[in-house]
Motif scaffolding. Structure first.
Motif, PDB file in Angstrom:
ATOM      1  N   ARG A   5       0.813  -1.216   0.000  1.00 30.90           N
ATOM      2  CA  ARG A   5       0.000   0.000   0.000  1.00 30.90           C
ATOM      3  C   ARG A   5       0.845   1.263   0.000  1.00 30.90           C
ATOM      4  N   TYR A   6       2.015   1.219   0.636  1.00 26.47           N
ATOM      5  CA  TYR A   6       2.889   2.393   0.629  1.00 26.47           C
ATOM      6  C   TYR A   6       3.424   2.669  -0.782  1.00 26.47           C
ATOM      7  N   LYS A   9       0.660   4.133  -2.858  1.00 27.08           N
ATOM      8  CA  LYS A   9       0.412   5.537  -2.506  1.00 27.08           C
ATOM      9  C   LYS A   9       1.511   6.431  -3.082  1.00 27.08           C
ATOM     10  N   ILE A  10       2.746   5.981  -3.000  1.00 26.77           N
ATOM     11  CA  ILE A  10       3.859   6.740  -3.578  1.00 26.77           C
ATOM     12  C   ILE A  10       3.618   6.954  -5.065  1.00 26.77           C
ATOM     13  N   ILE A  29       2.430   9.781   2.984  1.00 24.59           N
ATOM     14  CA  ILE A  29       2.193   8.331   3.080  1.00 24.59           C
ATOM     15  C   ILE A  29       2.433   7.794   4.491  1.00 24.59           C
ATOM     16  N   ASN A  30       2.755   8.704   5.406  1.00 26.81           N
ATOM     17  CA  ASN A  30       2.911   8.318   6.813  1.00 26.81           C
ATOM     18  C   ASN A  30       4.141   7.452   7.077  1.00 26.81           C
ATOM     19  N   CYS A  36      10.852   6.114   3.038  1.00 23.46           N
ATOM     20  CA  CYS A  36      10.046   6.536   1.896  1.00 23.46           C
ATOM     21  C   CYS A  36      10.937   6.689   0.671  1.00 23.46           C
ATOM     22  N   ASP A 155      -6.410   1.472   1.205  1.00 21.41           N
ATOM     23  CA  ASP A 155      -5.619   1.243   2.425  1.00 21.41           C
ATOM     24  C   ASP A 155      -5.524  -0.239   2.789  1.00 21.41           C
TER      25      ASP A 155
END
Length: 158
Positions: A5-6, A9-10, A29-30, A36, A155
């Protein structure tokens, strides 16, 4: 390559804003900046991220006439497709080409200085014996929407 999911999102954020700073991307992206950025580098190295660029409004830079063309080939053999696709690749005025099913073989987008310039290119293709059975020309009168496709990011992806 498995994307979590990261990663998704990126990709979604970078597809909309390729100029985002490392810290803003990490915040969005937390994740902290270092992990990251490692993910971004991994996505680049794997070829998932092919590059970065600006989307230019061609109408403000140089006058171009966009034309879409449906093309049907006379024969449907690998050599025929390869010959046609090489001509497409070698024609700078062609900015997009997709092979499609459903009655035609290709949709081709030309961006030329004029309708006359487009027609001269098509005439040259016909003279070159590319096996074009018929073609249908569509002059673009206005662009209604032009964006990058969204990445469906949820998510719950893992």
């Amino acid at each position: 390559m498995k994307l979590d999911r990261y990663d998704l999102k990126i990709l979604d954020i970078l597809s909309r804003d390729g100029r985002i700073t490392k810290s803003k991307l990490a915040e969005a992206i937390n994740l902290s900046v270092s992990p990251c950025w490692e993910r971004v580098r991994r996505l680049e190295k794997a070829g998932v991220i092919e590059g970065y660029g600006a989307r230019i409004n061609p109408a403000l830079v140089v006058k171009r006439t966009p034309v879409w063309v449906q093309i049907e080939l006379a024969t449907h053999q690998a050599a025929s497709f390869a010959r046609f696709e090489k001509a497409v690749a070698d024609t700078p005025e062609v900015t997009e080409c997709v092979a499609v099913g459903g009655g035609v073989d290709y949709l081709v987008k030309f961006e030329t200085d004029s309708i006359d310039a487009y027609q001269r290119t098509i005439d040259a293709w016909l003279m070159d014996g590319l096996g074009i059975e018929r073609y249908f020309t569509y002059i673009v009168t206005k662009t209604v929407k032009r964006t990058s496709p969204p990445l469906d990011v949820h998510d719950d992806a893992s």
